[in-house]
Design an enzyme around this catalytic site. Structure first.
Site, mmCIF file in Angstrom:
data_model
loop_
_atom_site.group_PDB
_atom_site.id
_atom_site.type_symbol
_atom_site.label_atom_id
_atom_site.label_comp_id
_atom_site.label_asym_id
_atom_site.label_seq_id
_atom_site.Cartn_x
_atom_site.Cartn_y
_atom_site.Cartn_z
ATOM 1 N N ASP A 172 -0.234 4.338 0.920
ATOM 2 C CA ASP A 172 -0.617 5.353 1.920
ATOM 3 C C ASP A 172 0.107 5.104 3.239
ATOM 4 O O ASP A 172 0.591 3.998 3.515
ATOM 5 C CB ASP A 172 -2.137 5.392 2.118
ATOM 6 C CG ASP A 172 -2.743 4.067 2.578
ATOM 7 O OD1 ASP A 172 -2.293 2.998 2.107
ATOM 8 O OD2 ASP A 172 -3.649 4.091 3.426
ATOM 9 N N HIS B 237 0.850 -1.201 0.000
ATOM 10 C CA HIS B 237 0.000 0.000 0.000
ATOM 11 C C HIS B 237 0.881 1.244 0.000
ATOM 12 O O HIS B 237 1.944 1.262 0.633
ATOM 13 C CB HIS B 237 -0.977 -0.007 1.187
ATOM 14 C CG HIS B 237 -0.349 -0.010 2.541
ATOM 15 N ND1 HIS B 237 0.097 1.133 3.167
ATOM 16 C CD2 HIS B 237 -0.086 -1.016 3.418
ATOM 17 C CE1 HIS B 237 0.594 0.822 4.356
ATOM 18 N NE2 HIS B 237 0.500 -0.484 4.534
ATOM 19 N N GLU C 69 -5.146 1.737 2.495
ATOM 20 C CA GLU C 69 -5.046 0.503 3.304
ATOM 21 C C GLU C 69 -5.212 0.829 4.776
ATOM 22 O O GLU C 69 -5.856 0.102 5.532
ATOM 23 C CB GLU C 69 -3.682 -0.175 3.064
ATOM 24 C CG GLU C 69 -3.557 -1.571 3.694
ATOM 25 C CD GLU C 69 -3.065 -1.563 5.131
ATOM 26 O OE1 GLU C 69 -3.108 -2.607 5.787
ATOM 27 O OE2 GLU C 69 -2.636 -0.492 5.626
ATOM 28 N N GLU C 70 -4.610 1.951 5.176
ATOM 29 C CA GLU C 70 -4.563 2.287 6.603
ATOM 30 C C GLU C 70 -5.929 2.673 7.156
ATOM 31 O O GLU C 70 -6.079 2.828 8.360
ATOM 32 C CB GLU C 70 -3.555 3.426 6.843
ATOM 33 C CG GLU C 70 -2.102 3.058 6.516
ATOM 34 C CD GLU C 70 -1.476 2.097 7.522
ATOM 35 O OE1 GLU C 70 -2.184 1.638 8.429
ATOM 36 O OE2 GLU C 70 -0.280 1.801 7.372
ATOM 37 N N GLU D 291 4.334 -6.240 3.855
ATOM 38 C CA GLU D 291 4.215 -5.529 5.139
ATOM 39 C C GLU D 291 5.416 -5.912 6.005
ATOM 40 O O GLU D 291 5.961 -7.015 5.865
ATOM 41 C CB GLU D 291 2.917 -5.920 5.857
ATOM 42 C CG GLU D 291 1.643 -5.397 5.208
ATOM 43 C CD GLU D 291 1.283 -3.964 5.616
ATOM 44 O OE1 GLU D 291 2.048 -3.315 6.371
ATOM 45 O OE2 GLU D 291 0.231 -3.490 5.145
ATOM 46 N N HIS E 241 3.752 3.383 12.356
ATOM 47 C CA HIS E 241 2.744 4.279 12.951
ATOM 48 C C HIS E 241 3.320 5.150 14.076
ATOM 49 O O HIS E 241 2.581 5.863 14.733
ATOM 50 C CB HIS E 241 1.532 3.503 13.487
ATOM 51 C CG HIS E 241 0.800 2.742 12.411
ATOM 52 N ND1 HIS E 241 -0.532 2.386 12.518
ATOM 53 C CD2 HIS E 241 1.189 2.276 11.207
ATOM 54 C CE1 HIS E 241 -0.903 1.720 11.434
ATOM 55 N NE2 HIS E 241 0.137 1.640 10.626
ATOM 56 N N ASP F 89 6.458 0.924 7.137
ATOM 57 C CA ASP F 89 5.067 0.578 6.766
ATOM 58 C C ASP F 89 4.582 1.501 5.657
ATOM 59 O O ASP F 89 3.934 2.490 5.946
ATOM 60 C CB ASP F 89 4.195 0.676 8.021
ATOM 61 C CG ASP F 89 2.764 0.243 7.771
ATOM 62 O OD1 ASP F 89 2.511 -0.405 6.744
ATOM 63 O OD2 ASP F 89 1.902 0.556 8.603
HETATM 64 ZN ZN LIG Z 1 0.978 -1.369 6.315
#
Ligand SMILES: [Zn+2]
Length: 388
Positions: free
Chosen positions: A74, A72, A136-137, A164, A358, A104
């Site tokens: 984003d 992903h 995705e997030e 991932e 994150h 990520d």
């Molecule tokens: Zn991810």
């Protein structure tokens, strides 16, 4: 474009601030142009507003399925986080590359893009497809239209590798998730006359208690699956809002809860049971006091879990290219369950650690990136000689 290293490309990808709420089109345009410079055509799948797109591209023979490399584009926001470096400009300290999305999961995408010249020059028997999504997030949303399109095609894709961050460990599964909002409409009155009102907070409390009981039921040892941590499905209430002042019986309360479900447990059954409890036991009592009251639930997001058998072709290929058959699971979700539902067996393995995902000062170790580069070389070599 001359050949760029995964680090060079990561630097470029990090400079696009593709937070899920914003457009990813600059990044996608960069990837499309980069692929085109190596003679690879891309297909874009835009969202309805035309502000975001997924990208799909094929390298190698076009008449057969193959291996999908998926990630992903984003990233999660940096708001309110205390970064000591610019999150959207790659920086290096102590062999760690810092920036939002390094782990990520732009590190994997960078590594895949850096391998494209090799993929192109290798005479692949089995094609390699690139599938890069958005959103995705915020609930694995962006990949769905692309998967719907791919499902219509006559080609059967043999497997999907989602990069991932697993610290390059081979992963075959994760739990599914269902997130729900529950809104209680009560009836306000002066708190001195509390029994004449319908206290939305107190009804919410009964529902939340019920969820807690359901959670305990899932934790029974006979329902455990030791491949996961924790080894059972969990239920959790994470947000609650309600009430204006202590001397007013609250007319409104809403709370959000989630189910993290083992792959063979249907999270919807939790929502259904709560709904039944609300309709059969709580709403009649509420409406006996005030007819214009009730309880409503709506889904916020959901994605399925993933369990790929260790003896499957997908798992065996992953063992070969990652150099390990010590298969594990991860606690976080991926788009893998959706690929699986689309009939594409899926495994997860990628550079970096979700320990850094994150968070402020997110980073990826350069060795992780190098290990991913090496894995993709093995993949190319394997697919040069083998049909899947
Ligand atoms: Zn991810």
């Amino acid at each position: 474009m001359s050949n760029l290293s995964s680090r060079d490309i990561l630097e470029k990808l990090i400079s696009f601030a593709t937070v899920s709420r914003d457009s990813n089109l600059q990044l996608i345009t960069f990837v499309r142009d980069y692929l085109a410079s190596h003679g690879v055509e891309s297909e874009l799948f835009h969202n309805e507003e035309g502000t975001k797109a997924s990208l799909f591209a094929t390298i190698g023979p076009k008449d057969r399925g193959g291996v999908v490399l998926s990630g992903h584009t984003d990233v999660v926001p940096v708001d309110g986080q205390n970064w000591t470096v610019d999150p959207f400009q790659l920086s290096e300290h102590d062999s760690k590359l810092y920036g939002r999305g390094t782990a990520d999961m732009k590190g994997f995408i960078a590594s895949v893009l850096a391998a494209v010249p090799l993929f192109v020059k290798t005479e692949l028997k089995t094609p390699i497809h690139l599938a890069f999504s958005y959103d995705e997030e915020i609930g694995c949303l962006g990949v769905r239209p692309m998967l719907a399109e791919l499902a219509k095609r006559p080609l059967k894709y043999s497997l999907c590798l989602i990069g991932e961050p697993t610290e390059m460990k081979p992963v075959l599964g994760h739990k599914g998730k269902l997130a729900m909002r529950c809104c209680i409409k009560g009836a306000a009155c002066h708190s001195a006359y509390a029994p004449y009102g319908v206290n939305a907070i107190e009804y919410a409390a009964q529902l939340i208690t019920r969820l807690g009981e359901m959670g305990k039921r899932q934790a029974q040892p006979e329902l455990h699956d030791a491949r996961f941590d924790p080894p059972y499905s969990t239920i959790q209430t994470g947000v609650i809002k309600g009430g204006r002042a202590l001397n007013i019986v609250p007319a409104e309360c809403e709370f959000d809860f989630e189910v993290r479900a083992l792959p063979d447990f249907d999270a919807q059954t939790v929502a259904d049971e709560l709904q039944q409890y609300a309709q059969n036991e709580l709403v009649p009592a509420m409406q006996a006091v005030q007819p214009d009251t009730g309880i409503e639930m709506q889904p916020l997001s959901a994605y399925p879990g993933l369990v790929t058998p260790p003896d499957s072709t997908a798992a065996q290929l992953l063992a070969l290219i990652s150099g390990s058959d010590d298969f594990g699971t991860v606690a976080f979700g991926t788009e893998g369950g959706l690929f699986e539902q689309a009939g594409i067996p899926t495994v997860v393995c990628g550079p970096g650690s979700m320990d850094q995902g994150h968070k402020p000062d997110e980073f990826i170790h350069v060795q992780q990136l190098a290990a991913c580069d090496a894995m993709l070389v093995k993949l190319a070599n394997h697919l040069a000689h083998h049909s899947l």
